[in-house]
Design an enzyme around this catalytic site. Structure first.
Site, PDB file in Angstrom:
ATOM      1  N   ASP A  92       0.855  -1.102   0.049  1.00 21.33           N
ATOM      2  CA  ASP A  92       0.056   0.075   0.069  1.00 21.33           C
ATOM      3  C   ASP A  92       0.703   1.094   0.176  1.00 21.33           C
ATOM      4  O   ASP A  92       1.913   1.083   0.360  1.00 21.33           O
ATOM      5  CB  ASP A  92      -0.965  -0.009   1.154  1.00 21.33           C
ATOM      6  CG  ASP A  92      -2.238   0.788   1.054  1.00 21.33           C
ATOM      7  OD1 ASP A  92      -2.711   1.316   1.917  1.00 21.33           O
ATOM      8  OD2 ASP A  92      -2.076   1.576  -0.036  1.00 21.33           O
ATOM      9  N   PHE A  96      -3.317   5.890   3.672  1.00 19.74           N
ATOM     10  CA  PHE A  96      -4.157   5.539   4.504  1.00 19.74           C
ATOM     11  C   PHE A  96      -3.465   5.398   6.106  1.00 19.74           C
ATOM     12  O   PHE A  96      -4.572   5.889   6.934  1.00 19.74           O
ATOM     13  CB  PHE A  96      -4.863   4.056   4.208  1.00 19.74           C
ATOM     14  CG  PHE A  96      -5.882   3.668   4.966  1.00 19.74           C
ATOM     15  CD1 PHE A  96      -5.731   2.602   5.953  1.00 19.74           C
ATOM     16  CD2 PHE A  96      -7.353   4.046   4.464  1.00 19.74           C
ATOM     17  CE1 PHE A  96      -6.777   2.332   6.722  1.00 19.74           C
ATOM     18  CE2 PHE A  96      -8.509   3.479   5.289  1.00 19.74           C
ATOM     19  CZ  PHE A  96      -8.123   2.721   6.473  1.00 19.74           C
ATOM     20  N   ASP A 146      -2.678   8.106  -2.267  1.00 16.16           N
ATOM     21  CA  ASP A 146      -4.040   8.625  -2.313  1.00 16.16           C
ATOM     22  C   ASP A 146      -4.550   9.269  -0.819  1.00 16.16           C
ATOM     23  O   ASP A 146      -3.710   9.013   0.039  1.00 16.16           O
ATOM     24  CB  ASP A 146      -4.941   7.819  -2.880  1.00 16.16           C
ATOM     25  CG  ASP A 146      -5.151   6.738  -1.822  1.00 16.16           C
ATOM     26  OD1 ASP A 146      -4.035   6.353  -1.067  1.00 16.16           O
ATOM     27  OD2 ASP A 146      -6.230   5.763  -1.670  1.00 16.16           O
ATOM     28  N   ASP A 266      -8.092  -7.619   0.511  1.00 21.05           N
ATOM     29  CA  ASP A 266      -7.127  -7.728   1.649  1.00 21.05           C
ATOM     30  C   ASP A 266      -7.887  -7.298   2.931  1.00 21.05           C
ATOM     31  O   ASP A 266      -8.615  -6.354   2.994  1.00 21.05           O
ATOM     32  CB  ASP A 266      -5.796  -6.813   1.423  1.00 21.05           C
ATOM     33  CG  ASP A 266      -6.051  -5.501   2.099  1.00 21.05           C
ATOM     34  OD1 ASP A 266      -6.869  -4.516   1.446  1.00 21.05           O
ATOM     35  OD2 ASP A 266      -5.913  -5.096   3.278  1.00 21.05           O
ATOM     36  N   CYS A 304     -12.273 -29.252   8.167  1.00 18.79           N
ATOM     37  CA  CYS A 304     -11.089 -28.390   7.738  1.00 18.79           C
ATOM     38  C   CYS A 304      -9.844 -29.421   7.594  1.00 18.79           C
ATOM     39  O   CYS A 304      -9.786 -30.070   8.819  1.00 18.79           O
ATOM     40  CB  CYS A 304     -11.163 -27.496   8.536  1.00 18.79           C
ATOM     41  SG  CYS A 304      -9.843 -26.334   8.249  1.00 18.79           S
ATOM     42  N   CYS A 306      -6.700 -28.117   7.999  1.00 14.53           N
ATOM     43  CA  CYS A 306      -5.580 -27.257   8.160  1.00 14.53           C
ATOM     44  C   CYS A 306      -4.793 -27.855   9.466  1.00 14.53           C
ATOM     45  O   CYS A 306      -5.639 -28.890  10.228  1.00 14.53           O
ATOM     46  CB  CYS A 306      -6.125 -25.787   8.873  1.00 14.53           C
ATOM     47  SG  CYS A 306      -6.630 -25.752  10.391  1.00 14.53           S
ATOM     48  N   CYS A 309      -7.162 -28.035  12.800  1.00 11.69           N
ATOM     49  CA  CYS A 309      -8.461 -29.058  12.708  1.00 11.69           C
ATOM     50  C   CYS A 309      -8.026 -30.459  12.698  1.00 11.69           C
ATOM     51  O   CYS A 309      -8.530 -31.365  13.256  1.00 11.69           O
ATOM     52  CB  CYS A 309      -9.290 -28.438  11.656  1.00 11.69           C
ATOM     53  SG  CYS A 309      -9.976 -26.953  11.948  1.00 11.69           S
ATOM     54  N   HIS A 335      -5.461 -21.577  10.923  1.00 15.87           N
ATOM     55  CA  HIS A 335      -6.925 -21.886  10.260  1.00 15.87           C
ATOM     56  C   HIS A 335      -7.634 -20.848   9.728  1.00 15.87           C
ATOM     57  O   HIS A 335      -8.323 -21.041   8.615  1.00 15.87           O
ATOM     58  CB  HIS A 335      -7.554 -22.338  11.618  1.00 15.87           C
ATOM     59  CG  HIS A 335      -8.985 -22.778  11.214  1.00 15.87           C
ATOM     60  ND1 HIS A 335      -9.764 -23.830  10.699  1.00 15.87           N
ATOM     61  CD2 HIS A 335     -10.166 -21.689  11.401  1.00 15.87           C
ATOM     62  CE1 HIS A 335     -10.985 -23.500  10.369  1.00 15.87           C
ATOM     63  NE2 HIS A 335     -11.302 -22.289  10.912  1.00 15.87           N
TER      64      HIS A 335
HETATM   65  C1  725 Z   1      -9.733  -1.520   6.693  1.00 19.98           C
HETATM   66  N1  725 Z   1     -10.471  -0.603   5.464  1.00 19.98           N
HETATM   67  C2  725 Z   1      -9.639  -0.053   4.787  1.00 19.98           C
HETATM   68  N2  725 Z   1     -10.184   0.581   3.858  1.00 19.98           N
HETATM   69  C3  725 Z   1      -9.249   1.045   3.064  1.00 19.98           C
HETATM   70  C4  725 Z   1      -9.070   2.060   1.999  1.00 19.98           C
HETATM   71  C5  725 Z   1      -8.042   2.336   1.514  1.00 19.98           C
HETATM   72  C6  725 Z   1      -7.702   3.423   0.377  1.00 19.98           C
HETATM   73  O1  725 Z   1      -8.711   4.072   0.134  1.00 19.98           O
HETATM   74  N3  725 Z   1      -6.680   3.800   0.075  1.00 19.98           N
HETATM   75  C7  725 Z   1      -5.360   2.978   0.531  1.00 19.98           C
HETATM   76  N4  725 Z   1      -4.298   3.465   0.012  1.00 19.98           N
HETATM   77  N5  725 Z   1      -5.625   2.017   1.446  1.00 19.98           N
HETATM   78  C8  725 Z   1      -6.706   1.939   2.045  1.00 19.98           C
HETATM   79  C9  725 Z   1      -6.813   0.944   2.921  1.00 19.98           C
HETATM   80  C10 725 Z   1      -5.519   0.267   3.608  1.00 19.98           C
HETATM   81  C11 725 Z   1      -5.468  -1.057   3.169  1.00 19.98           C
HETATM   82  C12 725 Z   1      -3.895  -1.509   3.689  1.00 19.98           C
HETATM   83  O2  725 Z   1      -4.010  -1.459   5.268  1.00 19.98           O
HETATM   84  C13 725 Z   1      -3.270  -2.309   5.786  1.00 19.98           C
HETATM   85  O3  725 Z   1      -3.900  -3.308   6.674  1.00 19.98           O
HETATM   86  C14 725 Z   1      -4.091  -2.979   7.800  1.00 19.98           C
HETATM   87  C15 725 Z   1      -2.772  -3.182   4.612  1.00 19.98           C
HETATM   88  O4  725 Z   1      -1.254  -2.870   4.452  1.00 19.98           O
HETATM   89  C16 725 Z   1      -0.402  -3.697   4.274  1.00 19.98           C
HETATM   90  C17 725 Z   1      -3.489  -2.857   3.421  1.00 19.98           C
HETATM   91  O5  725 Z   1      -2.485  -2.758   2.345  1.00 19.98           O
HETATM   92  C18 725 Z   1      -3.267  -2.503   0.989  1.00 19.98           C
HETATM   93  C19 725 Z   1      -8.224   0.829   3.356  1.00 19.98           C
HETATM   94  N6  725 Z   1      -8.423  -0.246   4.449  1.00 19.98           N
HETATM   95 ZN    ZN Z   2      -9.003 -25.747  10.320  1.00 20.48          ZN
END
Ligand code: 725
Ligand code: ZN
Length: 372
Positions: A92, A96, A146, A266, A304, A306, A309, A335
């Site tokens: 990322d 954020f 962004d 993710d 499961c 894993c 389990c 798991h």
């Molecule tokens: C939970 N809700 C959620 N809405 C989100 C919206 C955005 C967004 O508009 N722009 C950007 N740049 N990132 C976002 C992110 C963070 C994802 C990252 O957050 C990290 O997880 C904690 C992880 O970094 C390894 C992941 O990497 C892509 C969001 N997370």
């Molecule tokens: Zn399992």
């Protein structure tokens, strides 16, 4: 050298299945990407993450620029070598996390200055610096820098923020340059406003990216409003490129997003919940700390395969969780990640065989409401 490419293999309604080819390996879509924020998927060895079926994992600019710094990771051979993961990595862009973790933030047209949540040191993130950091890390899929506005927010604020992110997307594209085998993804913003979402998608398509993320969701709007937005937003994006919904989510969020045309997701949920004793199964959620499991000889999920389990009872998992033993986080995280990957494989098969609607129906029917 394999270029970065996406092939769409089958659709069923709006649901799609395909493959993203990268020099470090293929990513089967729809794909769930485990979060490895600080160069580790917490409580998991990399080979265990691969064993769950993950084709790609996530790293994060914000965390790694602060500690151990991108320059140090670069000197040591890049993030793949550093964390012993030779498959694709998506990172990322950091914006954020700055807004959600850092202190004393100052946002200008140029970028964001902030104080580290670790030691209070001052830092700056701009589209150009974010691209440089992600290149130093050796990321295979780079995200544009962004701004993700917190919801609820009024429409003017959402529009102003989205237009800043689109100017930053152009600067990200210019700074990324031409890097065969590496991909740059644009991030659509626009909150819950259909006209702003369309304007953002149009701006990104004119710049041109290898993939497109739907950003600005899973920020507290709730599933219903998120799905209302996903009923139209993915359709504004090019059909021949991967669509990535950031930060999602619970199993039923994931199934609903795939049904609306999303290819990649993710979320920290499976790993974070593994450490807090929340276990996701096809029959619903098990809260392992609940006393009712203390004498239960059964596995979390009979079906499961894993390691948790296959070899341990609920009674054991209840005991090691209550005793705060490290094996608890290891087994429950394994798991949960295994279950999330099985869910993705189930959807990929169902879409290929034209039976996704039936898959979605069965998914909802077998999940009891509440704890099991
Ligand atoms: C939970 N809700 C959620 N809405 C989100 C919206 C955005 C967004 O508009 N722009 C950007 N740049 N990132 C976002 C992110 C963070 C994802 C990252 O957050 C990290 O997880 C904690 C992880 O970094 C390894 C992941 O990497 C892509 C969001 N997370
Ligand atoms: Zn399992």
């Amino acid at each position: 050298m394999t270029k970065f490419s996406y092939s769409l293999n089958a659709t069923d309604g709006k649901a799609r299945t395909g493959v993203i080819s990268t020099p470090r390996g293929d990513i089967r879509t729809p794909a769930f990407m485990p979060v490895g924020t600080a160069a580790t998927v917490k409580a998991m060895m990399p080979e265990s993450v691969a064993a769950t079926g993950a084709d790609i994992l996530l790293g994060n600019t914000y965390h790694l620029m602060l500690r151990p710094t991108a320059e140090r990771i670069d000197r040591l051979g890049g993030l793949h070598k550093f964390m012993n993961w030779d498959k694709p990595i998506l990172t990322d862009s950091g914006g954020f996390q700055v807004m959600s973790l850092a202190g004393l933030r100052k946002l200008t047209e140029k970028g964001v200055t902030f104080k580290s949540h670790i030691d209070g040191s001052s830092h700056e993130l701009t589209p150009e610096r974010s691209m440089e950091i992600q290149q130093l890390l050796g990321s295979d899929i780079v995200m544009c820098f962004d701004e993700c506005p917190a919801l609820p927010a009024d429409k003017d604020r959402i529009a102003e923020s989205m237009r800043l992110s689109m100017r930053w997307a152009q600067r990200s594209r210019d700074a990324f340059g031409d890097r065969p085998g590496h991909a740059l993804f644009g991030i659509m913003q626009g909150g819950l406003e259909a006209d702003l979402r369309e304007e953002s998608a149009q701006a990104l398509r004119e710049i041109g990216f290898d993939g497109y993320a739907v950003g600005g969701l899973a920020v507290g709007e709730g599933q219903e409003k998120m799905f209302d937005c996903l009923d139209y937003a993915p359709g504004f994006l090019p059909e021949d490129k991967p669509r990535y919904l950031m930060g999602v989510g619970k199993p039923d969020d994931i199934v609903g997003a795939v049904a609306r045309g999303i290819d990649m997701m993710d979320c920290v949920l499976p790993s974070r919940s593994g450490r807090t004793g929340q276990v996701f199964t096809r029959n619903g959620v098990v809260n392992i700390k609940n006393a009712r499991h203390a004498d239960d000889p059964r596995p979390l999920d009979e079906a499961c395969t894993c390691p948790a389990c296959s070899n341990y009872s609920r009674a054991y998992l209840h005991h090691v969780f209550r005793s705060q033993e490290m094996i608890s986080g290891m087994l429950l995280t394994w798991h949960n990640l295994h279950y999330f990957q099985e869910l993705m494989q189930g959807m990929r098969d169902a879409i290929s065989e034209g039976r996704f609607a039936e898959f979605e129906k069965t998914f909802h029917e077998t999940r009891a409401q509440g704890d099991i």
